[in-house]
Scaffold this active site. Structure first.
Site, PDB file in Angstrom:
ATOM      1  N   ASP A 161      -9.203  35.677  75.614  1.00 36.94           N
ATOM      2  CA  ASP A 161      -9.759  36.335  74.430  1.00 36.94           C
ATOM      3  C   ASP A 161     -10.948  37.214  74.810  1.00 36.94           C
ATOM      4  OD1 ASP A 161      -7.946  34.909  72.921  1.00 36.94           O
ATOM      5  OD2 ASP A 161      -9.359  33.288  72.482  1.00 36.94           O
ATOM      6  N   ASP A 190      -4.312  37.819  75.936  1.00 42.08           N
ATOM      7  CA  ASP A 190      -4.127  37.052  74.710  1.00 42.08           C
ATOM      8  C   ASP A 190      -4.748  37.816  73.556  1.00 42.08           C
ATOM      9  OD1 ASP A 190      -3.368  35.040  73.002  1.00 42.08           O
ATOM     10  OD2 ASP A 190      -4.751  33.540  73.764  1.00 42.08           O
ATOM     11  N   ASP A 194     -10.592  36.007  68.307  1.00 38.90           N
ATOM     12  CA  ASP A 194      -9.997  34.755  67.839  1.00 38.90           C
ATOM     13  C   ASP A 194     -11.045  33.798  67.294  1.00 38.90           C
ATOM     14  OD1 ASP A 194      -7.570  35.710  68.658  1.00 38.90           O
ATOM     15  OD2 ASP A 194      -7.125  34.061  70.032  1.00 38.90           O
ATOM     16  N   ARG A 243      -0.903  40.256  64.544  1.00 42.73           N
ATOM     17  CA  ARG A 243      -2.165  39.534  64.311  1.00 42.73           C
ATOM     18  C   ARG A 243      -3.336  40.475  64.058  1.00 42.73           C
ATOM     19  NH1 ARG A 243      -2.093  34.407  68.596  1.00 42.73           N
ATOM     20  NH2 ARG A 243       0.061  33.784  68.189  1.00 42.73           N
TER      21      ARG A 243
END
Length: 519
Positions: A161, A190, A194, A243
């Site tokens: 992240d 990734d 997050d 996302r």
């Protein structure tokens, strides 16, 4: 679960030399003049001020950043860390101290509070090195670039992240940041942004997220629903597969963002989540809003958005697109004030303001970029705003008739064995509790009723458990009062059909025995 990966942009971002010299943090005698202040949900729960009022230091290496944290008097001593240059694995090492808990493979903000990290001078680039926030609160990150952080391959950092938050994180403002990768999971990357495991009261504003398989998530699994109260505004999402964000449970406010080339899906509200999606601009994208890759539904309130060459999938057992007309499936009340730009100008205003090294420019709500007036950071405790916190509230009862008797009541999920009606039955031996440490309880009437004070009576043995609250106009979502202890709360007389007591934090499971209301 399926996580499709479409086209990639191999950006070819250069990797900075790992042999960069390690420098120590240098004191700066005058406080930084950082313009602007937190917005969105980061203004709630006591506000987000970062290191305002603390010492300012300059850091040109990751080790220097860690040293600045470790040299504080305590883990909560305010500090502003000005970062210049390229931060990478070659100049980042673990530093030990009683006021820090750092690591060698990432910028670690763990078990600390009251910190600002801001890029200055020619810019701050975190190259293949992520920023990890864990068990921390009141953190500001501004004017930085974080790029090419991997979870596999070499080097490995922060689980992949760019900025990751987890394990009881509160009040984070990330602003004017550029977060980018050079591919998706198959290339070792990734998420860019997050939040998981009880992360709340976060705002991402005026930032760029691009060239990644995953923009970011709120909740790491369908069972991780303790996160929420997150605002996304005036951000650019470009060439992202999915996302933007993925939301599992919780509430998100998503407005005035520019979305370009969302290749597989966009805002994915699922597992009971609620998203308020307004005045965004979606271009050359697919499935920009809905519930995807799961049968556990989420919800949305959508208005004022522009769809420019957007395509939609057919509904299926794990696909519930909001399009093509994007009707709302819930309503979401926002507790703070904000200015909406018209959706038609969003691509242009975001182009002029978003990302690192853009002068911290912001919109004034009229589609016009403005440079905020520099201000010297103030005290770490935010100045009172209207309405002012009531701390502590008086304990004597208001005069007059308790209007809750005979009224209705509802709220967020209640704990087993409790009832919404227990707060209006005049019986102190019965009570309502939320399913967790936070929640809403409301009193409502069929016709508008004038209310100027309430009395929150906690059940025997639980007095003092509520540590942060707001009183909301349930009709409009406006904040009528806020504070830190339950009891008698007064505010300007307001005519409404519903008044809500919102528990933002508590030391134990709250137990509200009576929610009395008075004219």
């Amino acid at each position: 679960m399926r996580r499709p990966v479409a086209r990639r942009v191999q950006a070819g971002l250069a990797t900075a030399a790992v042999g960069a010299a390690i420098c120590v943090a240098l004191p700066v005698h005058q406080a930084s003049a950082a313009a602007g202040s937190a917005s969105g949900y980061a203004t709630q729960n006591g506000g987000t001020t970062g290191g305002a009022g603390g010492q300012t230091v300059r850091a040109t290496t990751g080790t220097a950043i860690h040293a600045a944290l470790c040299n504080r008097a305590s883990s909560s001593t305010p500090i502003i860390i000005e970062v210049q240059g390229t931060i990478n694995h070659g100049n980042t090492t673990k530093v030990s101290g009683s006021s820090c808990n750092t690591a060698a493979d990432k910028i670690e903000l763990k078990e600390i509070s009251n910190v600002t990290i801001i890029g200055v001078g020619s810019g701050a680039v975190f190259d293949q090195l992520g920023i990890h926030i864990r068990d921390s609160s009141n953190i500001i990150i501004r004017n930085v670039t974080v790029r090419n952080v991997k979870k596999s391959g070499s080097p490995i950092s922060n689980g992949g992240d760019a900025i990751g938050m987890e394990s009881t994180v509160r009040n984070v403002w990330v602003d004017h940041a550029t977060l980018e990768a050079s591919g998706g999971e198959s290339e070792g990357y990734d998420g860019l942004f997050d939040m998981k495991d009880n992360t709340q009261y976060v705002t991402l504003s005026y930032s760029i997220l691009r060239n990644s398989g995953r923009g970011g998530l709120i909740g790491s699994s369908e069972s991780d629903r303790s996160n929420g109260f997150v605002t996304f505004h005036h951000n650019l999402y470009e060439n992202i597969d999915s996302r933007t964000p993925l939301l599992r449970g919780g509430i998100a406010h998503i407005y005035n963002n520019s979305y370009v080339s969302l290749n597989e899906s966009g805002i994915n509200s699922r597992a009971g989540a609620k998203a308020k999606v307004e005045n965004n601009y979606f271009k050359n994208s697919k499935d920009v809003l809905g519930t995807f890759y799961t049968s556990e539904a989420g919800y949305w309130q959508a208005s004022g958005n522009i769809l420019d060459n957007v395509t939609w999938s057919s509904p299926g057992s794990e696909t519930n697109p909001a399009g093509p007309s994007m009707p709302s499936t819930t309503s979401v009340s926002i507790p703070y004030s904000y200015r909406l730009d018209g959706a038609s100008c969003v691509p242009d205003i975001v182009r002029q303001t978003a990302g690192a090294n853009t002068g911290l420019k912001e919109s004034n709500g009229s589609c016009s970029p403005q440079t905020p007036t520099p201000t010297t950071p103030g005290p770490t405790t935010p100045a009172p705003t209207t309405p002012a916190p009531t701390t502590p509230p008086p304990t004597s009862n208001p005069g007059g008739t308790n209007l809750s008797i005979g009224a209705g009541s509802d709220g967020s999920s209640k704990a087993s064995g409790t009832s919404y009606g227990d707060v209006r039955d005049g019986n102190l031996s019965t009570f309502w509790s939320p399913a967790g440490a936070t929640g809403d309880i409301s009193i409502k009437w069929s016709t508008a009723t004038s209310v100027s004070s309430i009395n929150i009576r906690e059940a025997s043995g639980s007095a003092g458990s509520v540590t942060s609250w707001q009183v909301l106009n349930g009709d409009t979502g406006a904040v009528l009062a806020s504070g830190s202890r339950a009891g008698v709360i007064t505010f300007a007389r307001t005519s409404l059909k519903k008044v809500t007591f919102r528990i933002n934090s508590s030391t134990a499971t709250p137990k509200v025995a009576e929610f009395e209301t008075y004219a």
